[in-house]
Enzyme design. Structure first.
Site: not given
Length: 297
Positions: A160, A79, A184
């Site tokens: 997210s 990420k 998230s």
């Protein structure tokens, strides 16, 4: 010929260790899948050379009879909230576009030490602010799934950590890092049908992770099943003196401790789960889940 996209973390790790295939073969195959899946917009930046470099090191260690790490030969997605030395880190924002850290986040450093390789930096909601992956400066991430009524409209992969969830569901990588402040990791995992864990706060170091809300943020694993998440979390976790909130506790052997027996376990269900206006299909899923848990003891 082995279809490496069908293998999870445990299968790749064990296959490399047993000599069934080489880590470089896995990295090459998944690099090709990432490159061919640009329509999903799951990756902000592809790093095929990093995946190959890590795989070559694992193959060399195995050939030399050296012990292999918990994630040896497993290429993963990172990420883009985790700082990666020498590789652009943007948090999906134009503000940080072009920022190349001169240091490595503790979580990513732990994963590289465990033998994992990096396929690239994954798209996300900008600065982790969002829950549908529609706020990224680099564009929306698309779920690989489509509606079952014949519609072909693009679906959100959740956020997210939407780049992570989309990439895993599309079998571009067997696992990826995520961060969870208020859902998230867990929410995007649920959106695409994979597994994700938000660990206890302090279990994974926050050092080198671009902060959203420091008192809540926690890094965690995302993968296709719970076993793969357990393996990855063992590699990610550990005390870090650079993080003042890091837990100074030994890392349990979560993979070995996996057990599906629920007899005697107590699981709390919020009594308010049947909120006014809740969709009846969602309420039914809750009721079914509670019934299944009771049936399991």
């Amino acid at each position: 010929m082995t279809d490496f996209s069908r293998l999870g973390v445990a299968a790749i790790r064990d296959g490399v260790a047993d000599g069934a295939f080489k880590a470089v073969e896995v990295a090459e195959a998944l690099n090709a899948r990432v490159s061919a899946a640009k329509a999903l917009n799951a990756f902000i930046l592809e790093t095929p050379e990093k995946a190959i470099e890590a795989a070559q090191a694992v193959d060399a260690d195995r050939a030399a009879g050296k012990p292999l790490g918990k994630m040896a030969g497993v290429p993963i997605g990172m990420k883009d909230l985790f700082c990666t030395e020498g590789v652009q880190t943007t948090a999906a924002s134009h503000i940080l576009e072009g920022f190349v850290p001169t240091y490595e986040s503790t979580v990513s450093a732990n994963l590289w030490k465990a033998g994992a390789g990096m396929l690239g930096k994954l798209n996300m909601d900008q600065f982790a602010m969002g829950s549908s992956n529609e706020t990224s400066y680099f564009g929306n991430v698309i779920s690989p799934w489509r509606r079952n009524d014949g519609g072909n409209a693009a679906l959100a992969p959740g956020g997210s950590s939407g780049g992570s969830s989309s990439a895993i569901a599309a079998r571009l990588c067997p696992a990826a890092t995520g961060t969870d402040t208020g859902g998230s990791i867990r929410q995007p995992a649920a959106f695409v049908g994979i597994s994700g864990i938000k660990p206890t706060y302090g279990r994974c170091s926050r050092w080198g992770v671009v902060a959203f809300a420091s008192s809540l943020d926690q890094a965690g694993p995302m993968a296709r099943d719970v076993r793969d998440c357990a393996i990855m979390l063992e590699a990610m976790a550990g005390f870090d003196p650079k993080d003042s909130t890091s837990l100074d506790l030994p890392v349990p052997a979560w993979e070995v401790g996996l057990n599906s027996d629920l007899k005697g376990k107590r699981i709390g269900i919020p009594k308010e789960y049947r909120l006014d206006g809740i969709d009846e299909d969602i309420a039914k899923m809750w009721d079914n889940g509670i019934a299944w848990l009771k049936d399991a003891g």
